[in-house]
Design a protein around this motif. Structure first.
Motif, short mmCIF file in Angstrom:
data_model
loop_
_atom_site.label_atom_id
_atom_site.label_comp_id
_atom_site.label_asym_id
_atom_site.label_seq_id
_atom_site.Cartn_x
_atom_site.Cartn_y
_atom_site.Cartn_z
N GLY A 144 0.81 -1.21 0.00
CA GLY A 144 0.00 0.00 0.00
C GLY A 144 0.85 1.26 0.00
N LEU A 145 1.89 1.26 0.80
CA LEU A 145 2.77 2.42 0.85
C LEU A 145 3.49 2.62 -0.47
CD1 LEU A 145 4.06 4.72 2.44
CD2 LEU A 145 5.75 3.09 3.31
N LEU A 146 3.97 1.53 -1.05
CA LEU A 146 4.66 1.63 -2.33
C LEU A 146 3.74 2.18 -3.41
CD1 LEU A 146 7.06 1.13 -4.20
CD2 LEU A 146 6.29 -1.25 -4.44
N TRP A 147 2.52 1.67 -3.47
CA TRP A 147 1.57 2.15 -4.49
C TRP A 147 1.31 3.65 -4.31
CZ3 TRP A 147 -2.93 4.77 -4.99
CH2 TRP A 147 -3.57 4.70 -6.23
N THR A 148 1.09 4.05 -3.07
CA THR A 148 0.76 5.45 -2.79
C THR A 148 1.92 6.37 -3.15
OG1 THR A 148 -0.69 4.73 -0.99
CG2 THR A 148 -0.06 7.05 -1.04
N LEU A 149 3.11 6.03 -2.72
CA LEU A 149 4.27 6.85 -3.03
C LEU A 149 4.51 6.91 -4.54
CD1 LEU A 149 6.80 5.79 -0.23
CD2 LEU A 149 5.59 7.97 -0.42
N ALA A 150 4.39 5.76 -5.20
CA ALA A 150 4.67 5.70 -6.64
C ALA A 150 3.68 6.52 -7.45
CB ALA A 150 4.67 4.25 -7.11
N HIS A 151 2.45 6.64 -6.96
CA HIS A 151 1.42 7.35 -7.71
C HIS A 151 1.29 8.83 -7.34
CE1 HIS A 151 0.28 3.27 -8.85
NE2 HIS A 151 -0.44 3.81 -9.82
N PHE A 152 1.83 9.21 -6.19
CA PHE A 152 1.74 10.60 -5.78
C PHE A 152 3.09 11.30 -5.72
CE2 PHE A 152 -2.25 8.83 -4.21
CZ PHE A 152 -3.15 9.79 -4.66
N MET A 153 4.15 10.56 -5.45
CA MET A 153 5.48 11.15 -5.39
C MET A 153 6.50 10.24 -6.07
SD MET A 153 5.72 12.90 -1.60
CE MET A 153 5.15 11.47 -0.70
N PRO A 154 6.30 9.93 -7.35
CA PRO A 154 7.21 8.98 -8.03
C PRO A 154 8.64 9.48 -8.10
CG PRO A 154 5.81 10.11 -9.61
CD PRO A 154 5.27 10.45 -8.26
N TRP A 155 8.81 10.78 -7.98
CA TRP A 155 10.14 11.39 -8.07
C TRP A 155 10.91 11.29 -6.75
CZ3 TRP A 155 9.35 14.59 -4.11
CH2 TRP A 155 8.04 15.06 -3.91
N LEU A 156 10.21 10.94 -5.66
CA LEU A 156 10.85 10.87 -4.35
C LEU A 156 11.99 9.85 -4.37
CD1 LEU A 156 10.63 11.73 -1.31
CD2 LEU A 156 9.25 9.66 -0.98
N THR A 157 13.11 10.21 -3.76
CA THR A 157 14.25 9.28 -3.73
C THR A 157 14.41 8.70 -2.32
OG1 THR A 157 15.81 11.09 -3.30
CG2 THR A 157 15.49 10.41 -5.60
N LEU A 158 14.75 7.43 -2.28
CA LEU A 158 14.97 6.70 -1.03
C LEU A 158 16.44 6.28 -0.96
CD1 LEU A 158 11.83 4.39 -1.28
CD2 LEU A 158 11.99 6.61 -0.14
N THR A 159 17.02 6.43 0.22
CA THR A 159 18.45 6.12 0.36
C THR A 159 18.71 4.82 1.11
OG1 THR A 159 18.64 7.35 2.43
CG2 THR A 159 19.01 8.57 0.37
N GLY A 160 17.72 4.31 1.82
CA GLY A 160 17.93 3.10 2.59
C GLY A 160 18.53 3.35 3.96
N LYS A 161 18.81 4.62 4.29
CA LYS A 161 19.36 4.93 5.62
C LYS A 161 18.32 4.58 6.68
CE LYS A 161 22.56 8.57 4.23
NZ LYS A 161 22.97 10.01 4.37
N GLY A 162 18.79 3.96 7.74
CA GLY A 162 17.91 3.55 8.81
C GLY A 162 17.36 2.14 8.62
N VAL A 163 17.57 1.56 7.45
CA VAL A 163 17.16 0.18 7.18
C VAL A 163 18.36 -0.73 7.51
CG1 VAL A 163 16.33 -1.46 5.48
CG2 VAL A 163 15.58 0.93 5.39
#
Length: 338
Positions: free
Chosen positions: A179-198
């Motif tokens: 659900g989170l992936l779908w939402t981010l991809a459809h509303f903020m596809p340009w958002l970049t993730l770094t993996g920090k904290g994972v």
């Protein structure tokens, strides 16, 4: 969990004029594809950096390697050097959007990656018409090979090697993650993730991981729409388990923290349902996701070399195939949500 639910709720109520996740496919085919010493020139004119590791004499076999997500062709440097000493010619190229290839950071689409592989295999077979050709894919590269093998135009190869293939399909993920992936991809596809904290460990080879962290060609920040495209690819690969036939070797590290055990084992149960004599699965008790670059990488590399040079029904030197059979025998049924 509470914070994640709040984030999902907030994103769901963003204005509905959001964006759509995009892919950036190749252009029109305008020329004949060709290989130079260091470039794979595609039919649409894209220059994909090419690396090769060639034996001193005429090769006994040829191995084409596909890198994983956010990585590039240099991933195969150590394996390529090793296999070349055994008389196996090795080739690896930077796939579109990765390494030094065009449109860095942008997802070309699963069909584009499969088509590039198909043409590359044809060119290699033209160069080595009398030599057996094998495909090796690590993580994302493995998923691309799985999907490419379904294409009726894919040239015949002697065998495929899947090193920790990316098989984490949506149906095997928790609902809040999809659900989170779908939402981010459809509303903020340009958002970049770094993996920090994972906090995950892709390999026990810390020196190698530090080198990757300093390598400018390894992508550190990933667009959400690119993750969405990778997930589409993993869906397609996971669903191809029953159709993947022929001479296949699959390797998996039991300490893999990137691709979970449950979807991997579920894929294997379907994959091994038929033509088992042509399929070998190897489990490495102390292996991580980056099996070919772990501290014990030599064990996996020796198994691959033995599998290439021997009848695939023969046992692997490490005994990892025996371990896989023992582990998988404990998982008779694995179900997921519809």
């Amino acid at each position: 969990m509470k914070a994640l639910n709040k984030l999902i709720s907030f994103l769901l109520f963003l204005p509905l004029s959001g964006c759509m996740p995009m892919s950036y496919p190749p252009g029109e085919k305008s020329q004949t594809a060709q290989l130079t010493d260091n470039v794979y020139l595609t039919e649409d004119g894209a220059s994909l950096p090419l690396r090769s590791w060639l034996p001193a004499a005429e090769p006994s076999a040829v191995l084409i390697a596909l890198h994983g997500f956010n990585d590039y062709s240099n991933f195969f440097d150590q394996p390529g050097q090793y296999f070349s000493t055994l008389g196996i010619a090795c080739f690896a190229y930077d796939q579109r959007g990765f390494g030094g290839a065009p449109k860095r950071g942008l997802w070309a689409g699963g069909s584009a990656y499969a088509d590039d592989l198909q043409v590359f295999v044809r060119l290699i077979k033209q160069r080595y018409p009398k030599r057996p050709v094998y495909l090796l894919g690590e993580s994302m590269g493995g998923a691309i090979i799985i999907t490419a093998m379904k294409n009726p135009d894919m040239p015949m190869v002697e065998g495929i090697i899947l090193a920790a293939p990316a098989l984490w399909a949506r149906r095997t993920m928790p609902w809040y993650q999809t659900g989170l992936l779908w939402t981010l991809a459809h509303f903020m596809p340009w958002l970049t993730l770094t993996g920090k904290g994972v906090h995950v460990t892709p390999s026990d080879n810390i020196e190698m991981l530090r080198a990757l962290g300093k390598d400018p060609l390894v992508i550190k920040a990933t667009r959400v729409e690119t993750v969405y495209g990778l997930t589409n690819l993993m869906d397609a690969a996971f669903s191809s388990a029953k159709s993947l036939s022929g001479n296949t070797l699959m390797l998996y590290g039991e300490k893999d923290e990137i691709i979970p055990k449950k979807p991997t084992y579920a894929f294997l149960q379907q994959f091994l349902a038929s033509d088992i004599t042509e399929k070998t699965v190897a489990f490495y008790e102390h292996g991580y996701h980056m099996l070919l670059r772990d501290l014990q990488a030599s064990t996996a590399l020796k198994d691959i070399a033995a599998w290439i040079n021997l009848n695939p029904e023969k046992q692997l030197p490490s005994g990892a195939d025996k371990r896989a059979r023992a582990v998988l025998s404990q998982f008779s049924s694995i179900t997921f949500r519809k």
